[in-house]
Design a protein around this motif. Structure first.
Motif, PDB file in Angstrom:
ATOM      1  N   UNK A  46      -8.648   3.457 -54.997  1.00 50.45           N
ATOM      2  CA  UNK A  46      -9.748   4.323 -55.441  1.00 50.45           C
ATOM      3  C   UNK A  46      -9.294   5.750 -55.662  1.00 50.45           C
ATOM      4  N   UNK A  47      -9.776   6.337 -56.723  1.00 53.24           N
ATOM      5  CA  UNK A  47      -9.692   7.783 -56.911  1.00 53.24           C
ATOM      6  C   UNK A  47     -11.113   8.292 -56.702  1.00 53.24           C
ATOM      7  N   UNK A  48     -11.362   8.907 -55.539  1.00 51.84           N
ATOM      8  CA  UNK A  48     -12.716   9.356 -55.204  1.00 51.84           C
ATOM      9  C   UNK A  48     -12.792  10.879 -55.289  1.00 51.84           C
ATOM     10  N   UNK A  49     -13.890  11.352 -55.846  1.00 49.54           N
ATOM     11  CA  UNK A  49     -14.032  12.797 -56.014  1.00 49.54           C
ATOM     12  C   UNK A  49     -15.341  13.284 -55.386  1.00 49.54           C
ATOM     13  N   UNK A  68       1.823  11.706 -49.758  1.00 46.83           N
ATOM     14  CA  UNK A  68       0.400  11.625 -50.092  1.00 46.83           C
ATOM     15  C   UNK A  68       0.136  10.539 -51.135  1.00 46.83           C
ATOM     16  N   UNK A  69      -1.059   9.968 -51.055  1.00 50.46           N
ATOM     17  CA  UNK A  69      -1.416   8.892 -51.984  1.00 50.46           C
ATOM     18  C   UNK A  69      -2.933   8.791 -52.116  1.00 50.46           C
ATOM     19  N   UNK A  70      -3.365   8.008 -53.070  1.00 44.20           N
ATOM     20  CA  UNK A  70      -4.772   7.628 -53.138  1.00 44.20           C
ATOM     21  C   UNK A  70      -4.965   6.433 -52.215  1.00 44.20           C
ATOM     22  N   UNK A 118      -9.776   2.189 -59.309  1.00 48.79           N
ATOM     23  CA  UNK A 118     -11.145   2.543 -59.697  1.00 48.79           C
ATOM     24  C   UNK A 118     -11.370   4.027 -59.439  1.00 48.79           C
ATOM     25  N   UNK A 119     -12.290   4.602 -60.195  1.00 49.65           N
ATOM     26  CA  UNK A 119     -12.663   5.996 -59.989  1.00 49.65           C
ATOM     27  C   UNK A 119     -14.151   6.039 -59.640  1.00 49.65           C
TER      28      UNK A 119
END
Ligand SMILES: [Zn+2]
Length: 193
Positions: A46-49, A68-70, A118-119
């Motif tokens: 996931x790319x969460x914002x 660091x990573x997603x 996923x974003x």
């Protein structure tokens, strides 16, 4: 991928032979004739914002500890790719993802991995380090620790995300990462063109 040494059915040592009507060597048990297939692994993440900031995790496990990573990890049996991506966000960053959509499919044939990322939105902007995570951070684009990213796949995804955001439209991205493990990957982007 780990080499198969023993039969999963009877524990006899396996041979690597090309079965009749096949084209690749397979782990075949000479004792019970069981054929054990080895296939690629799917990594989901996931790319969460939240308010324009990106959720990153600092790894507390090898490989690439402290980098660091997603949030991402191997898909489990009996879950969808999205369920797996959300589960990883929960496990690694105690984070809940909302309004999720597919963002990237990346092939890594040299290590037989496929990534599906996923974003979406980080619910309430809340996250904290899970068991395999040393720290989490919500970062602006200018704060991303590019030289301390664990995996080139995640660097690629973040770069495409920021590019899309500037252009005002999120795409679904596809690329193949060529090269040997440990080397810098050559990225062949084939979609969008
Ligand atoms: Zn066997």
């Amino acid at each position: 991928m780990a080499k198969i040494n023993f039969c999963t059915q009877c524990a006899h040592r396996v041979d690597f032979l090309i079965p009749a009507d096949d084209s690749r060597p397979r782990a075949i048990c000479p004792n019970c004739k069981h054929i054990q297939y080895s296939n690629p692994k799917l990594v989901v993440g996931c790319l969460l914002t939240h308010q324009g900031k990106i959720l990153l995790c600092q790894r507390d496990i090898e490989p690439r500890i402290n980098y660091w990573t997603l949030p991402a990890g191997y898909m489990e049996n009996r879950e969808s790719t999205l369920e797996g991506a959300l589960r990883e966000a929960k496990e690694e960053a105690c984070a809940v993802g909302e309004n999720m959509r597919l963002f990237a499919i990346y092939d890594l044939p040299r290590i037989s991995h496929v990534y599906m990322l996923y974003v979406g939105d980080l619910a309430q902007g809340e996250a904290k380090a899970g068991d395999e995570t040393k720290a989490i951070a919500l970062l602006e684009e200018s704060e991303i620790p590019w030289s301390e990213m664990a995996f080139s796949v995640m660097t690629e995804a973040l770069q495409r995300y920021f590019e899309d955001r500037k252009n005002g439209e999120l795409n679904i991205h596809r690329a193949t990462f060529e090269g040997q493990p440990g080397e810098e990957a050559t990225i062949i982007r084939d979609w969008p063109q």
